[in-house]
Design a protein around this motif. Structure first.
Motif, PDB file in Angstrom:
ATOM      1  N   UNK A 133      75.547 -22.725  -9.025  1.00  0.00           N
ATOM      2  CA  UNK A 133      76.012 -24.001  -9.578  1.00  0.00           C
ATOM      3  C   UNK A 133      74.882 -24.725 -10.303  1.00  0.00           C
ATOM      4  N   UNK A 134      73.686 -24.708  -9.723  1.00  0.00           N
ATOM      5  CA  UNK A 134      72.572 -25.398 -10.358  1.00  0.00           C
ATOM      6  C   UNK A 134      72.105 -24.688 -11.625  1.00  0.00           C
ATOM      7  N   UNK A 135      72.317 -23.373 -11.683  1.00  0.00           N
ATOM      8  CA  UNK A 135      71.989 -22.647 -12.917  1.00  0.00           C
ATOM      9  C   UNK A 135      72.884 -23.110 -14.054  1.00  0.00           C
ATOM     10  N   UNK A 136      74.164 -23.348 -13.768  1.00  0.00           N
ATOM     11  CA  UNK A 136      75.067 -23.878 -14.791  1.00  0.00           C
ATOM     12  C   UNK A 136      74.662 -25.298 -15.188  1.00  0.00           C
ATOM     13  N   UNK A 137      74.253 -26.088 -14.206  1.00  0.00           N
ATOM     14  CA  UNK A 137      73.786 -27.442 -14.520  1.00  0.00           C
ATOM     15  C   UNK A 137      72.567 -27.395 -15.440  1.00  0.00           C
ATOM     16  N   UNK A 138      71.691 -26.440 -15.201  1.00  0.00           N
ATOM     17  CA  UNK A 138      70.499 -26.303 -16.036  1.00  0.00           C
ATOM     18  C   UNK A 138      70.887 -25.995 -17.482  1.00  0.00           C
ATOM     19  N   UNK A 139      71.887 -25.134 -17.658  1.00  0.00           N
ATOM     20  CA  UNK A 139      72.375 -24.838 -19.014  1.00  0.00           C
ATOM     21  C   UNK A 139      72.948 -26.103 -19.651  1.00  0.00           C
ATOM     22  N   UNK A 140      73.730 -26.856 -18.879  1.00  0.00           N
ATOM     23  CA  UNK A 140      74.336 -28.075 -19.421  1.00  0.00           C
ATOM     24  C   UNK A 140      73.276 -29.075 -19.859  1.00  0.00           C
ATOM     25  N   UNK A 141      72.199 -29.178 -19.098  1.00  0.00           N
ATOM     26  CA  UNK A 141      71.134 -30.119 -19.432  1.00  0.00           C
ATOM     27  C   UNK A 141      70.337 -29.671 -20.658  1.00  0.00           C
ATOM     28  N   UNK A 142      70.033 -28.377 -20.729  1.00  0.00           N
ATOM     29  CA  UNK A 142      69.139 -27.884 -21.770  1.00  0.00           C
ATOM     30  C   UNK A 142      69.852 -27.504 -23.051  1.00  0.00           C
ATOM     31  N   UNK A 143      71.074 -26.979 -22.925  1.00  0.00           N
ATOM     32  CA  UNK A 143      71.784 -26.474 -24.103  1.00  0.00           C
ATOM     33  C   UNK A 143      73.040 -27.278 -24.429  1.00  0.00           C
ATOM     34  N   UNK A 144      73.444 -28.147 -23.515  1.00  0.00           N
ATOM     35  CA  UNK A 144      74.638 -28.949 -23.722  1.00  0.00           C
ATOM     36  C   UNK A 144      75.810 -28.465 -22.886  1.00  0.00           C
ATOM     37  N   UNK A 145      76.738 -29.378 -22.638  1.00  0.00           N
ATOM     38  CA  UNK A 145      77.884 -29.059 -21.788  1.00  0.00           C
ATOM     39  C   UNK A 145      78.747 -27.969 -22.420  1.00  0.00           C
ATOM     40  N   UNK A 146      78.868 -27.970 -23.742  1.00  0.00           N
ATOM     41  CA  UNK A 146      79.697 -26.942 -24.377  1.00  0.00           C
ATOM     42  C   UNK A 146      79.143 -25.548 -24.114  1.00  0.00           C
ATOM     43  N   UNK A 147      77.840 -25.386 -24.221  1.00  0.00           N
ATOM     44  CA  UNK A 147      77.232 -24.083 -23.952  1.00  0.00           C
ATOM     45  C   UNK A 147      77.507 -23.652 -22.519  1.00  0.00           C
ATOM     46  N   UNK A 148      77.389 -24.587 -21.583  1.00  0.00           N
ATOM     47  CA  UNK A 148      77.697 -24.276 -20.183  1.00  0.00           C
ATOM     48  C   UNK A 148      79.154 -23.867 -20.042  1.00  0.00           C
ATOM     49  N   UNK A 149      80.049 -24.650 -20.663  1.00  0.00           N
ATOM     50  CA  UNK A 149      81.479 -24.389 -20.535  1.00  0.00           C
ATOM     51  C   UNK A 149      81.860 -23.023 -21.101  1.00  0.00           C
ATOM     52  N   UNK A 150      81.232 -22.629 -22.190  1.00  0.00           N
ATOM     53  CA  UNK A 150      81.527 -21.326 -22.784  1.00  0.00           C
ATOM     54  C   UNK A 150      81.169 -20.183 -21.845  1.00  0.00           C
ATOM     55  N   UNK A 151      80.123 -20.367 -21.034  1.00  0.00           N
ATOM     56  CA  UNK A 151      79.782 -19.374 -20.009  1.00  0.00           C
ATOM     57  C   UNK A 151      80.779 -19.419 -18.858  1.00  0.00           C
ATOM     58  N   UNK A 152      81.003 -20.617 -18.376  1.00  0.00           N
ATOM     59  CA  UNK A 152      81.782 -20.820 -17.147  1.00  0.00           C
ATOM     60  C   UNK A 152      83.241 -20.394 -17.317  1.00  0.00           C
TER      61      UNK A 152
END
Length: 243
Positions: free
Chosen positions: A112-131
């Motif tokens: 979960x924190x790895x996804x949060x790290x993506x959201x912080x560094x690359x943006x929520x959209x980048x995280x969402x595309x992975x998730x």
């Protein structure tokens, strides 16, 4: 002279992690005729307890509640805090246990924190595309409209909101006792291909709730209300009309 029918209790619909009214929108046309439906916004809450308290402050004395994913955990917390106010409950694509102890719990936290790290560094959209790739039936990964609807929904939330809601989930309580105490018409439902909250998990929940119904939606993953809205709406209507 005939009596007027008794007023129908409102239905409160509770979205899950990083979700909003869009997760319920596909089923609303079938549910809303003759019934007031309210979709909850968790705002800045960072615990399931706070999310439930917020809901209870806006809800009437008696209401039905349906929750999806984290939203179902909020519904269970509502039942913990004010069981006398809930007329019926539906729990979709969710779980009921606290975060596991030891290595399993640490692995969940890490993911979960790895996804949060993506959201912080690359943006929520980048995280969402992975998730999102693990959130739907595999055959729907090529459904551009569905995928974009889910990603855009997540993108409406900030990384700060994601952090608060992750905190709420990681600190979730065990709701086994709440499930055993339910005494109103209850529905447990999930997508057949929900890899995040699998069928076996819902079977275990169903076994704890006296008299509950269990329904599995075919050809759907974790986002069943958006993937198969007609089937989900039909099952919700049956639950709403159950005596």
């Amino acid at each position: 002279m005939p009596h007027d029918p008794a007023p129908t209790e409102p239905l409160f619909l509770v979205p899950g992690l990083m979700c909003d009214a869009a997760v319920w929108q596909p089923v609303l046309p079938a549910l809303s005729p003759g019934r007031a439906c309210h979709v909850i916004d968790h705002g800045n809450a960072d615990s399931l307890e706070q999310m439930a308290r917020q809901l209870l402050t806006t809800a009437p004395a008696r209401f039905a509640i349906a929750g999806h994913s984290m939203g179902a955990r909020v519904a269970l917390e509502v039942l913990r805090q004010a069981p006398e106010r809930v007329s019926r409950v539906a729990l979709l694509d969710t779980g009921y246990l606290a975060r596991a102890a030891g290595a399993a719990g640490e692995e969940e936290t890490h993911k979960r924190l790895a996804l949060l790290d993506v959201a912080r560094k690359q943006g929520v959209r980048a995280m969402a595309l992975q998730w999102v790739r693990g959130m739907v039936h595999p055959q729907r990964l090529s459904d551009a409209a569905l995928m974009e609807a889910i990603v855009t929904m997540f993108e409406r939330k900030s990384a700060e909101t994601f952090e608060r809601q992750l905190r709420a989930l990681l600190q979730r309580p065990d709701a086994s006792g709440v499930l055993r105490s339910i005494q109103v018409p209850s529905l447990v439902m999930c997508g057949r291909q929900d890899s995040w909250a699998p069928v076996a998990q819902h079977q275990a929940m169903h076994a704890l709730i006296p008299g509950a119904a269990l329904d599995v939606v075919e050809n759907a993953g974790h986002m069943a209300p958006m993937e198969q809205p007609d089937a989900v709406a039909s099952l919700l209507l049956r639950w709403l009309n159950a005596q």
